[in-house]
Scaffold this motif. Structure first.
Motif, short mmCIF file in Angstrom:
data_model
loop_
_atom_site.label_atom_id
_atom_site.label_comp_id
_atom_site.label_asym_id
_atom_site.label_seq_id
_atom_site.Cartn_x
_atom_site.Cartn_y
_atom_site.Cartn_z
N GLY A 139 6.31 -27.30 -34.41
CA GLY A 139 7.21 -28.27 -33.79
C GLY A 139 7.20 -29.62 -34.50
N LYS A 140 6.58 -29.69 -35.68
CA LYS A 140 6.49 -30.96 -36.39
C LYS A 140 7.77 -31.23 -37.18
CE LYS A 140 2.69 -32.45 -38.41
NZ LYS A 140 1.63 -32.65 -39.44
N PHE A 141 8.33 -32.42 -36.94
CA PHE A 141 9.50 -32.89 -37.68
C PHE A 141 9.08 -34.14 -38.43
CE2 PHE A 141 13.38 -35.47 -38.03
CZ PHE A 141 14.19 -34.56 -38.70
N SER A 142 9.44 -34.20 -39.70
CA SER A 142 8.99 -35.29 -40.56
C SER A 142 10.17 -35.84 -41.35
CB SER A 142 7.93 -34.73 -41.51
OG SER A 142 7.47 -35.70 -42.40
N PRO B 272 8.93 -30.84 -28.44
CA PRO B 272 8.35 -29.91 -27.46
C PRO B 272 8.53 -28.44 -27.87
CG PRO B 272 9.56 -31.65 -26.34
CD PRO B 272 9.84 -31.80 -27.82
N PRO B 273 7.65 -27.58 -27.43
CA PRO B 273 7.70 -26.17 -27.83
C PRO B 273 9.02 -25.49 -27.46
CG PRO B 273 5.67 -26.65 -26.64
CD PRO B 273 6.53 -27.86 -26.53
N THR C 150 17.62 -27.87 -30.22
CA THR C 150 18.14 -27.23 -29.02
C THR C 150 17.04 -26.38 -28.39
OG1 THR C 150 20.32 -27.10 -30.07
CG2 THR C 150 19.97 -25.73 -28.12
N SER C 151 16.89 -26.51 -27.06
CA SER C 151 15.88 -25.74 -26.35
C SER C 151 16.25 -24.25 -26.41
CB SER C 151 15.77 -26.20 -24.90
OG SER C 151 16.98 -25.96 -24.20
N ALA C 152 15.27 -23.39 -26.18
CA ALA C 152 15.47 -21.95 -26.27
C ALA C 152 16.59 -21.47 -25.34
CB ALA C 152 14.17 -21.22 -25.97
N LYS D 153 11.54 -36.32 -20.19
CA LYS D 153 10.13 -36.20 -20.59
C LYS D 153 10.00 -35.72 -22.03
CE LYS D 153 8.50 -35.44 -15.91
NZ LYS D 153 7.93 -34.47 -14.97
N ALA D 154 10.98 -34.97 -22.51
CA ALA D 154 10.94 -34.50 -23.91
C ALA D 154 10.95 -35.68 -24.87
CB ALA D 154 12.12 -33.57 -24.20
#
Length: 147
Positions: free
Chosen positions: A12-15, A24-25, A43-45, A123-124
């Motif tokens: 979940g790492k964005f750089s 978030p997962p 986009t969430s699952a 919260k995300a």
């Protein structure tokens, strides 16, 4: 994506040039085409939550203090400012729609934002803000905004 940006779906790492954070997962990522900044969205699952990003000197300030903000707080991580804000956009037939955003003005003028009628979706953005780590000083700021 720019060569100095990366996305690792497993962690979940964005750089990007100015920093990194954890999304978030369960989110998937797609870069978009920006005219003067680096844009994309997560986009969430289940497809219900979409968090967009706009990174670059001309990206503007998506989270900022002002009379339109119903909530705002600032923290500093390793010398880099982190601004988190919420604005209520409307009170229509579906209820309240809010805009949630985090801006990293000292880290390449990076913005992550979303709209939702569900307050818990915000919260995300908070989680992303708390996971932020600046990568290097001098990654650039936002046009027209002083430190």
């Amino acid at each position: 994506m720019p060569t100095d940006a990366s996305w690792d779906a497993a962690s979940g790492k964005f750089s990007w040039a100015g920093g990194e954070l954890v999304v978030p997962p369960g989110f998937h990522y797609l870069p978009d085409w920006g005219t003067d900044s680096f844009v994309g969205h997560f986009t969430s699952a289940n497809g219900r939550v979409v968090i967009s990003h706009d990174i670059g000197r001309d990206a503007g300030m998506w989270a900022r203090r002002g009379k339109e903000a119903t909530a705002f707080h600032e923290t500093v991580v390793d010398g880099a400012r982190v601004w988190v804000a919420r604005r209520d956009l409307s009170f229509g037939p579906v209820g309240r729609v809010s805009h949630f955003a985090v801006t990293f003005p000292d880290s390449g003028c990076a913005n992550f934002y979303m709209e939702s009628s569900e307050p818990e979706d915000g919260k995300a953005i908070e989680l992303m803000a708390r996971s932020f780590r600046p990568k290097r000083q001098g990654a650039g700021g936002c046009a027209g905004w002083a430190r």
